[in-house]
Structure formats: C-alpha cells, structure tokens
Design a protein around this motif. Structure first.
Motif, PDB file in Angstrom:
ATOM      1  N   VAL A  18       0.875  -1.181   0.000  1.00 55.46           N
ATOM      2  CA  VAL A  18       0.000   0.000   0.000  1.00 55.46           C
ATOM      3  C   VAL A  18       0.909   1.227   0.000  1.00 55.46           C
ATOM      4  O   VAL A  18       1.829   1.302   0.813  1.00 55.46           O
ATOM      5  N   TRP A  23      -3.383   8.588   3.805  1.00 53.68           N
ATOM      6  CA  TRP A  23      -4.623   8.192   3.149  1.00 53.68           C
ATOM      7  C   TRP A  23      -5.879   8.903   3.662  1.00 53.68           C
ATOM      8  O   TRP A  23      -6.744   9.285   2.862  1.00 53.68           O
TER       9      TRP A  23
ATOM     10  N   ASN B 188      -5.286   2.091   5.936  1.00 54.52           N
ATOM     11  CA  ASN B 188      -4.643   2.402   4.655  1.00 54.52           C
ATOM     12  C   ASN B 188      -5.008   1.384   3.577  1.00 54.52           C
ATOM     13  O   ASN B 188      -5.218   1.746   2.419  1.00 54.52           O
ATOM     14  N   GLN B 189      -5.066   0.115   3.974  1.00 59.77           N
ATOM     15  CA  GLN B 189      -5.457  -0.914   2.991  1.00 59.77           C
ATOM     16  C   GLN B 189      -6.884  -0.667   2.505  1.00 59.77           C
ATOM     17  O   GLN B 189      -7.180  -0.779   1.317  1.00 59.77           O
ATOM     18  N   TRP B 192      -6.838   2.426   0.160  1.00 64.38           N
ATOM     19  CA  TRP B 192      -6.171   2.105  -1.108  1.00 64.38           C
ATOM     20  C   TRP B 192      -7.046   1.141  -1.910  1.00 64.38           C
ATOM     21  O   TRP B 192      -7.175   1.250  -3.128  1.00 64.38           O
ATOM     22  N   LEU B 258      -8.710  -6.269  -1.214  1.00 61.11           N
ATOM     23  CA  LEU B 258      -7.847  -5.527  -0.293  1.00 61.11           C
ATOM     24  C   LEU B 258      -8.659  -4.832   0.798  1.00 61.11           C
ATOM     25  O   LEU B 258      -8.228  -4.749   1.948  1.00 61.11           O
ATOM     26  N   SER B 263      -4.957 -10.168  -0.350  1.00 63.68           N
ATOM     27  CA  SER B 263      -4.147  -9.697  -1.475  1.00 63.68           C
ATOM     28  C   SER B 263      -4.325 -10.600  -2.679  1.00 63.68           C
ATOM     29  O   SER B 263      -4.103 -11.805  -2.586  1.00 63.68           O
ATOM     30  N   GLU B 437       1.733   1.655  -7.280  1.00 68.71           N
ATOM     31  CA  GLU B 437       1.959   1.981  -5.866  1.00 68.71           C
ATOM     32  C   GLU B 437       3.115   2.977  -5.715  1.00 68.71           C
ATOM     33  O   GLU B 437       3.038   3.910  -4.919  1.00 68.71           O
TER      34      GLU B 437
END
Lengths: 367, 474
Positions: A18, A23, B188-189, B192, B258, B263, B437
C-alpha cells in the motif's frame, strides 16, 4: 507466453503493498471534491437546463410494471403503444373516471403489436387492453428500439431486479441522472464537431422530452412547449428520423407482410377474448408536418381501418372527435401535459359510449 | 452481480460491515462464503450447483491424491478432476460449437445429419473457476501443494467473490493461506482498496463503455465493408475497450479483496507498452498466461525438448488459450496468431537478440509500436463476428479494402478514439517499468486526492450503461 520453465511451486503468498501516504487526508479531499463536483453538476442541470428529477424509463421499470399483469390485478387495464400512448393518457384521470389504475406498458419508438402478441399468450391477462396505434411504427418488424424491455421482463436477474430498486431513489432525487445528461451523450451533441465528409446522415438522438413517473406515465416536458429553441430541436429530430426511415419493401412484399400483421392481430385479439378479456384501439393525435407525413406515408384507410377491422374491435381515431382533435401537440407528436387530463377525460367518455354502442360491457371502464 | 451495479455497492457495504464486525474468524469466513454464493446466484441461482460440484469434486480428489502414493490411483483421481471441470466447460461452453462442427464434418463427407438445437446458457465465469479448482488438484498431484486443511477455506478459495467470475485466476498457494489466520484491512489498505475500486470502475465505465465501446460497436456492427481509417479506428477502439474493461474488472477485484484484507496478484502490467510478445504475455492476463505456462506448456515439455517441440508447444498452448476465450474458430485464429508471433520472436531472438541495435531507445520504441500494431491485427479476429468480417477488416487495415467502404464514425467518435488511444499509450509507456503503488507514493497527496475525485466525478456523470464485462462471456 513466456518460455520460462519455472513453475508455481515456489511462488510466495502474494501480499500487496500500500503506498505510504496520508490516506485519510487524501480520502477526505477526494470525497469532498467529488461531492462538490456532483453538487455543481446537479445545480447546472437544474438551474441552467431546468431539468427536474424524473424516472429513467428503464427496461427494469418496464419489467416491474409488466409484472402487475402477472399478479392478475382485478379489472386490469393495460395500455400498449408508442410514446403517444405513454404521454397522452393521464392514468390519474383514467382512475378517477373508471376506478382502475392502468398498467402503462407503452414503449417509445416501438411497435405495440409484438406486445399485443405477448399479452395474448399470457394466461394471466384477461382484462381490458388499450392499443395505441402510431401508423409508421406499427408497420415496423419487431418491437423496435425498446425490444430489450420485454426481454428484461422475461430474463431479469435478481441482481438487475435489485439494481432497479436501488436506482429509484437516485432517479427521483437527481435531475442529472438522466440518459440525456450522460457525459458522452452531452459531448456528442455539441455543435463544435465538424461534419465528417462522406459520412451518411444519421438522425440525432431524441433529447429529453418527458418527465416520467414510477408507474411509467410520462408527461411532455413543459420546456418543450415553452422554449422555442428546444421545441425546434425536437421537431427537427422528428423530421430527421422520418426522412431517414429505410425505404418501404417492394409492393408485393409489403402487402404480404401487412396481411400477416392483420392475421396476427385477429388471432391475438381472439385469444384475449377467449379468456374473457377485451381489446380496443386508439389513434392518439399528431399535427403539422408529422401528421402530413403520416397521412401521406401511412394513410388511415390503408393502416388504421384494416387493423381495427381485422380485430373486430372498437377503434377511436382522434380525427373523428372534435374533443380529441383539439388537444395541443406542441412538438407535433405528443399532447401538452396541460391538455392531457382533458383529453383522457374525453377519451374515456368516447370509449364508454362506443363500447356500449357495440354491446361490449367491461367492468374495467364501466361501459 | 456486476461490479458496475448499484446492487454491488449495497452488497459490498454489507459484506464490509460484517467483515469488520466483532465476530469469530470462522463466522466471518462463512459470511464471505455465503456472500460469494449470493454474488454468483444474483445472475442465475441454479448455476451455484455447478460451483458446488466443482468444489466438492476437487476437495475429495485432492484429498485422495494426497493420501496415496500409488501412481495409477493418483493419475485416475487427477483425471476425475480434469474430466469433471473440463466436462462442465465442454458441455456449457463448447457443446454447441462441437455439434456445429460435427455437423459440418458429416456434411463434408456426405452424411446428412442435423444437430439438435443447443440452447444452453453459459454460466458466468465458468472458464475462470474451473481453471482455478483444477489448478488445486493439479498442484496436489504435481506435489506442488498440500490439500487445504479446512473445507471452508477451500470452498472460499473456489468461490471468493471478488475474483470468482473474471479472475485473476488465483493459485491455491496464493489465497488459501490467507484464509487461515484472521485478517482485516487496516485503514490504509481499506482506503487504497477503495481507490483501486474507483480506478477499475473508471476504466470500465468511462473509458471502455463510455469512450470506446460506441466506436468499436459501430465499426464491428457495420453491415458492409468499412474504409481504412474506420477499420483502424474501430480496432484501436476495441483494443482500448477490452483492456480497460478487463483490467478494470481485475483492478476492482484486487481493490475489493484488499478492502477485506486479502491480497490478489496483478493481472495486467500496462501491456500496450510491451516490447515483443513474450513481454506482452507477461503483462496481459497474467494469471491465465502463467496458468497455461504451468499446467499446459511445461507439462507438454516446454522448451526442454528441442527447437521444433518448443515451437509446437507454444503453438498448442496459444491455440488452446484462444479456444479458452470463446467457442469459435475466430478465437482459435487469434490464439494461433499469438503463437505464430511468439514463435517468430523466439526465432529472431535466438539469432539476433544480442545485436547492439536491440538496446537502443529508437529500436525499443519501434518494437513497442510494432508489437502494438500486430496485437491490433489479432484483436480483429477476437472481435469479429465471423471470418468474412475479420478478413474484410484486415484487408481494409492493410490498405487492400473495398474502395467503396462506407464511413461509420462521426468526428466525435474519431476524436475520442484518437485521444483515448494516444493517452493510453502514453500512460502505458510511462508506467512500463513502474508500479502504480510507487507512482502514487511519490505523488503529492493533494494530486492523488484530485485524481481520485476526478475519477469518481466522471464515473457519476458518465452514468454507466450497466454493460456486463466482456470477459464474463468467457
């Protein structure tokens, strides 16, 4: 195909990276800007173009309304036809006068006769069927541009059903959520694109001309009536569409096709009557250049009269009744939303009288 | 259920909420499994039975293979897996095609026989999940992997909704271990993941369906022959459309997984910047090309049995890869052309691969454009409804078309196709040796936010047509 001989036995478990950035900050900015953009877009359509939120006349909406027939609503009255039947009939007035809220299955730019066949084959239907005839369209092979609507009714997936339900709140909230305001359609109709030399002329897409309700009643958009520029756009679109229709088939072929059409109408009407239902035909008004074209290309005595004759049914043609003739059709093809209530009132009265004269007694209309 | 549908939005919100609820891991996995069945049943509920069949057969087959050292028994068991999975595929996908060709063959030898009607609906994604489950039994048979310990984990591997119907085709060793320990996406995952989902939907709804599909449909739907320019523009439009459609699906799948903390591997790496065809297949539908490499090309002998066998193995692999895409000879020709390109490339590499000119920037650019040109010629066969159309289009693109071909594209469509194609090639070239990324990590945060907002806004105002993804039909 890589020629490597490596195999997958040593592949590690994949773990995605990531990007290491802030974010939450990015997400807040993105959400805010996107929401602001959509808000401004909505305001532009409402203020600049006077759009109102309206149902999208989707195939899913048609399928939903079509399923009312399956529920065998008592005294079901079903309307089929093209956009004129959809725009000109006021379902509320119809209900006020007959006690029945009609099932509106008319599809714009479409031939209603395949839908007639579909209803004739549907054992659940034994009510009153009102078939609107628009002469050029009734001679088309198949349903036409909205054939997917009937297909959707038969093959709608659970996912499509749910998406349709979820779409309704958006449709009645956002004015821009309308096919006419879709980005690429908007770009395509801009005047700045030069003509490509040698490209055959193609009629433009029909602009937004209606506001539709959940029960599929459409009202001619007042702006088509009040804004001369938009009115001109719509009438020139009708002209372009009619002038670019494919040429009729050779005389012999056309005659044979029409004979088949009449036989099918007689068969379908017979099937519905056998189950205790009834069929009536109406010819909603058109005017000016559109009407002249229709009278020239598909004269009444060559299309309307034979169809009604083959069906052996009551037929109400607007030309025969001053109260139906008087309705205003601002863009030549659909009754003004201001006149539709009065027109529907007159139509119900005439239908009742004509059906009574013919000895047809139907609870759906109180004749 | 389509990713580009409101149903999916509602479905995903519910799944995400349940996955983040304070529930035991086993319950969460059961939720994901049930959600995956609902996701699949939303098209056609009875076809869930096929998923169950594939799941149960491969679960027991793999267990049986692992439990025995007897060669013939192991072989018989893996044969059961292959027969059931390819049998399902054969019946639903190739039945009509086989009958049609059988009838043609009979007619050719003078036997009058009419094939019965074959109105079988193709279950969505059957080519993907049958390959995925077959890989599980094959891996155990080839001693590359152990069978899963838990039926729930295995069933979830077969059915995991983000990649169930159009990939990426995931290997058991990539996904099953991820189900063993509790996983939840961190903040964050999750963000994203949502960003990737937005990017995928942008590719699908704005680029593929909005910008390019009208031109591709107009050209490939034309009644007669089209001239040089329209043939090229229609093909370029389709090249962009199929990439944006399929890569878009994969990107949404990766993003959705995600968001849940899992993944999935990349399926595309900017393939229109490929230098040659080996490179192209390392960038296009990577999960299928590696599947074919590991379970077909290498078992056939790969490049270990001499030059001629290598060329033959490449061609067989690509012909079958073509047939995997669709039950029509046009797809076989598409695969055959790729096999031919790969063979020629191998031949050239072996003789002149070390030439100095090969490493110059100008030559690399030339090679990239040549690859793109040749890839476009293959797309004609992929998209055309039959051979006459494919040949007519190819003739037109090579400058031998009918002089009276009719123009079909308006200035608007011409401009859109050129703008999007040029933009796409620039992006692919820029990203050739980069990862998304890395680029995002190096960009100013406000720019990432702006681009994300722009994509969301464009998705909303494009409105979408609700078109299914092209690869669903495979």
């Amino acid at each position: 195909m890589p020629s490597s001989t490596s195999s997958s036995d040593s592949e590690p478990v994949y773990s995605r990276r990531v990007p290491e950035i802030s974010w939450p900050r990015v997400a807040v900015v993105a959400a805010f800007l996107a929401a602001a953009g959509v808000g401004i877009w909505e305001a532009a359509w409402r203020i600049g173009e006077h759009y109102e939120a309206s149902y999208r006349n989707s195939d899913g909406q048609f399928a939903e309304v079509r399923r009312r027939v399956d529920r065998r609503e008592p005294n079901a009255t079903v309307f089929i036809g093209s956009s004129r039947t959809q725009f000109d009939i006021d379902l509320d007035v119809w209900q006020e006068l007959t006690g029945v809220h009609g099932i509106q299955l008319a599809l714009e730019g479409s031939n209603p006769l395949p839908i007639l066949t579909d209803l004739a084959d549907d054992e659940d239907f034994a009510g009153l069927l009102v078939v609107g005839i628009t002469p050029p369209l009734v001679l088309m092979p198949g349903i036409g541009s909205r054939a997917d609507a009937l297909e959707r009714y038969y093959n709608e997936t659970p996912s499509e059903w749910a998406s349709n339900k979820l779409s309704y709140p958006l449709e009645r909230t956002f004015a821009f959520y309308n096919p006419d305001a879709a980005l690429f359609r908007l770009l395509e109709r801009q005047p700045w694109w030069p003509e490509r030399e040698g490209l055959p002329f193609e009629a433009p897409e029909v602009r937004k001309i209606e506001n539709m309700r959940r029960d599929r009643q459409s009202d001619l958009w007042n702006r088509v009536e009040d804004d001369p520029e938009l009115n001109q756009v719509v009438t020139s679109t009708w002209k372009a569409i009619l002038e670019t229709l494919p040429p009729p088939p050779p005389e012999e072929e056309a005659r044979a096709a029409f004979e088949t059409l009449l036989a099918n109408v007689a068969r379908d009407v017979g099937k519905i009557r056998e189950r205790g239902g009834e069929v009536v035909f109406i010819r909603p008004p058109s005017s000016d250049w559109f009407r002249d074209f229709e009278n020239r290309a598909t004269p009444r005595e060559r299309v309307w009269e034979p169809i009604v004759g083959a069906a052996g049914a009551v037929g109400v043609h607007f030309e025969d009744y001053p109260e139906l003739r008087e309705a205003h059709t601002p863009e030549w093809s659909h009754i003004s939303s201001r006149d539709k209530a009065q027109w529907t009132r007159a139509l119900v009265g005439i239908l009742k009288a004509r059906m009574a004269e013919s000895g047809v007694h139907r609870p759906e209309i109180g004749s | 259920m389509l990713f580009n549908s409101l149903t999916f939005v509602a479905f995903f919100v519910i799944v995400l909420a349940l996955h983040n609820a304070p529930l035991p891991w086993k319950v969460k996995k059961t939720n994901l499994l049930l959600a995956s069945y609902i996701f699949y049943a939303a098209w056609n509920p009875p076809f869930v039975l096929l998923l169950w069949l594939s799941t149960i057969v491969d679960w027991w087959v793999a267990k049986g293979i692992y439990a025995t050292e007897e060669k013939s028994r192991r072989r018989a068991l893996v044969g059961v897996s292959i027969a059931v999975n390819l049998g399902l595929l054969g019946y639903f996908k190739y039945g009509g095609f086989l009958l049609e060709n059988w009838q043609a063959l009979m007619t050719a030898i003078g036997v009058t026989w009419t094939a019965p009607g074959w109105n079988i609906v193709l279950p969505v994604g059957i080519s993907f999940y049958t390959f995925q489950t077959m890989a599980y039994s094959l891996d155990v048979y080839l001693r590359r992997a152990r069978p899963a310990d838990s039926f729930l984990d295995f069933a979830l591997f077969v059915t995991f909704f983000p990649q169930l119907v159009a990939g990426p085709i995931v290997r058991p060793t990539q996904l099953i271990p991820q189900f063993q320990e509790p996983v939840r996406a961190n903040r964050n995952q999750l963000l994203w993941g949502l960003g990737l989902m937005t990017l995928g939907l942008f590719e699908k709804m704005v680029i593929a369906d909005g910008a390019l599909a009208p031109a591709a449909d107009a050209v490939f739907g034309a009644d007669g022959a089209v001239p040089f320019a329209d043939a090229w523009l229609g093909t370029l439009a389709f090249a962009g459309q199929i990439f944006s459609d399929f890569a878009g699906y994969s990107t949404v799948a990766i993003g959705a997984a995600l968001c849940l903390g899992f993944s999935l591997p990349d399926n595309f790496r900017f393939p229109y910047a490929a230098l040659g065809f080996s490179d192209f297949w390392r960038r296009w539908h990577i999960s299928l090309s590696t599947w074919l490499r590991d379970y077909l090309y290498i078992p056939l002998g790969g490049n270990r049995k001499g030059w001629h066998r290598t060329q033959a193995n490449l061609m067989i692999t690509m012909l079958l890869g073509g047939l995997w895409h669709g039950a029509a000879w046009t797809f076989v020709v598409w695969g055959g052309l790729h096999g031919l390109y790969l063979g020629i490339e191998r031949f050239i590499r072996e003789r002149w691969g070390d030439a100095k000119v090969a490493s110059t920037a100008g030559f690399r650019l030339f090679l990239a454009l040549l690859t793109y040109f040749l890839v476009n010629l293959t797309w004609v066969f992929f998209r055309s409804k039959d051979f006459p159309q494919a040949l007519s289009m190819t003739r037109a693109m090579l400058g031998f078309g009918a002089p009276d071909g009719e123009l079909v594209l308006s200035t608007f469509l011409v401009t859109t196709v050129i703008a999007v194609t040029v933009g796409m090639l620039i992006v692919h070239w820029f990203m050739r040796n980069r990862r998304l990324e890395e680029v995002v990590a190096r960009s100013p945060w406000w720019l990432t936010g702006l681009v994300w907002a722009g994509m969301m806004f464009l998705i909303v105002i494009t409105q979408g047509t609700g078109n299914a993804f092209i690869y669903f039909q495979f």
